[in-house]
Design an enzyme around this catalytic site. Sequence first.
Site, short mmCIF file in Angstrom:
data_model
loop_
_atom_site.label_atom_id
_atom_site.label_comp_id
_atom_site.label_asym_id
_atom_site.label_seq_id
_atom_site.Cartn_x
_atom_site.Cartn_y
_atom_site.Cartn_z
N GLY A 12 2.80 -9.92 -3.82
CA GLY A 12 3.98 -9.06 -3.75
C GLY A 12 5.24 -9.82 -4.05
O GLY A 12 6.30 -9.60 -3.46
N GLY A 16 11.70 -7.78 -3.38
CA GLY A 16 12.02 -7.86 -1.95
C GLY A 16 11.67 -9.17 -1.26
O GLY A 16 12.07 -10.26 -1.67
N ASP A 62 -3.62 -6.48 -9.26
CA ASP A 62 -3.61 -5.48 -8.20
C ASP A 62 -4.51 -6.02 -7.10
O ASP A 62 -5.72 -6.16 -7.30
CB ASP A 62 -4.14 -4.14 -8.75
CG ASP A 62 -4.06 -3.02 -7.73
OD1 ASP A 62 -4.07 -3.32 -6.52
OD2 ASP A 62 -3.98 -1.86 -8.15
N ASN A 97 1.79 -10.96 1.46
CA ASN A 97 3.00 -10.15 1.65
C ASN A 97 2.90 -8.79 0.95
O ASN A 97 3.56 -7.84 1.36
CB ASN A 97 4.20 -10.96 1.11
CG ASN A 97 5.42 -10.10 0.83
OD1 ASN A 97 6.14 -9.72 1.75
ND2 ASN A 97 5.64 -9.76 -0.44
N SER A 150 4.68 -6.15 10.72
CA SER A 150 5.90 -5.33 10.84
C SER A 150 6.10 -4.94 12.30
O SER A 150 5.14 -4.91 13.07
CB SER A 150 5.74 -4.06 10.01
OG SER A 150 6.78 -3.14 10.28
N TYR A 163 0.69 4.07 8.15
CA TYR A 163 1.38 2.80 7.83
C TYR A 163 1.40 1.90 9.07
O TYR A 163 1.08 0.70 9.00
CB TYR A 163 2.81 3.05 7.31
CG TYR A 163 3.54 1.75 7.08
CD1 TYR A 163 3.19 0.92 6.01
CD2 TYR A 163 4.54 1.30 7.96
CE1 TYR A 163 3.82 -0.31 5.82
CE2 TYR A 163 5.17 0.08 7.77
CZ TYR A 163 4.81 -0.73 6.70
OH TYR A 163 5.43 -1.94 6.51
N LYS A 167 -0.30 -1.94 9.77
CA LYS A 167 0.42 -3.14 10.20
C LYS A 167 -0.11 -3.63 11.56
O LYS A 167 -0.08 -4.84 11.82
CB LYS A 167 1.93 -2.86 10.23
CG LYS A 167 2.51 -2.71 8.82
CD LYS A 167 2.32 -4.00 8.02
CE LYS A 167 2.69 -3.91 6.57
NZ LYS A 167 2.54 -5.17 5.83
N VAL A 196 14.22 -4.22 6.74
CA VAL A 196 14.69 -5.16 5.72
C VAL A 196 15.04 -4.31 4.50
O VAL A 196 14.18 -3.52 4.06
CB VAL A 196 13.58 -6.15 5.30
CG1 VAL A 196 14.16 -7.27 4.43
CG2 VAL A 196 12.84 -6.72 6.50
N PHE A 200 11.23 -1.14 -0.44
CA PHE A 200 10.21 -0.55 0.44
C PHE A 200 10.40 0.97 0.62
O PHE A 200 9.45 1.75 0.45
CB PHE A 200 10.29 -1.26 1.80
CG PHE A 200 9.36 -0.73 2.85
CD1 PHE A 200 8.06 -1.20 2.95
CD2 PHE A 200 9.79 0.24 3.75
CE1 PHE A 200 7.20 -0.71 3.94
CE2 PHE A 200 8.94 0.72 4.73
CZ PHE A 200 7.65 0.25 4.82
#
Length: 262
Positions: A12, A16, A62, A97, A150, A163, A167, A196, A200
């Site tokens: 990633g 970001g 990917d 990440n 997260s 989501y 995490k 952040v 995202f």
Amino acid sequence: MSIQDQIVLITGASSGIGAAIAKVFAQAGAKLILVARRQERLEQLADELSKFTSAIHLLPLDVCVREASPSENRTAVELALTHLPDNWSSVDILINNAGLSRGLDKLHEGSFQDWEEMIDTNIKGLLYLTRLIVPGMVSRGRGHVVNLGSTAGHYTYPNGNVYCATKAAVRVISEGLKQDLLGTPVRVSCVDPGLVETEFSQVRFRGDTERAKQVYQGLTPLTPADVADVVFFCVTRPPHVNISEVLVMPTDQAGSMLFNRH
Ligand code: NDP
Ligand code: 8X3
């Protein structure tokens, strides 16, 4: 610990937090393997980082694709990682990440496709990379894995369901990996940020920039560089110190849904 010439693989890295992590490690003299799907963004980043280092290997990939060609009995991720040039194959630091959220819907109204994309990327992608890279760390007797969790993995929030679950899984997998690596010098850290400002929320709301902006409105969010500093701190401790988990939030945040907006 010196980072000079250590091989750091960052997933990633095209945006970001991942791009910011690449920058702090480039400045410290690391050799970088930059992974993401968007090759042009990786090339752009490598260009920007060339003032710090030319030791950059781009790996457009990917992270969650399992199937290779029907004749190959190996996953696409496995093929990509086992074909790293010899001088790039001994990864010292793996930073898992790459990740995303899709949608903000009630669970009973959610989209199967969104769930699969989040689970495949945030959990399975992290697992594949870990499975492929950590054995080399164990056999070389050195290494560090940093996973991006997260606050969402600590505090579930309404409509965040899947989501948040991915995490929470990142935290649990990090803990499990740390236990399984006990007795080796390989360290595992999970870094769990709050808000952040990155792409995202644009990804979550599929390009709805206005809605994405509202997420950060009236507060001062973390920057990708703030998180990169924490990651860098974790990996530069002396070898006998393992920072297992860091929960880092903006001062204007005190929980997944507790914000000071002014
Ligand atoms: P960005 O959307 O800015 O970056 C996400 C990165 O993940 C991009 O580089 C993207 O690259 C990459 N990525 C997504 N899917 C894949 C895939 N299948 N294969 C390879 N790369 C992929 O978001 P952030 O920088 O904010 O997110 C980074 C991590 O931090 C994520 O795990 C996120 O969950 C976590 N996080 C973010 C927070 C935030 O508030 N922003 C807070 C807490 C944690 P490409 O599209 O080119 O493949
Ligand atoms: C990203 C932070 O609160 O948008 O993990 O889920 S949040």
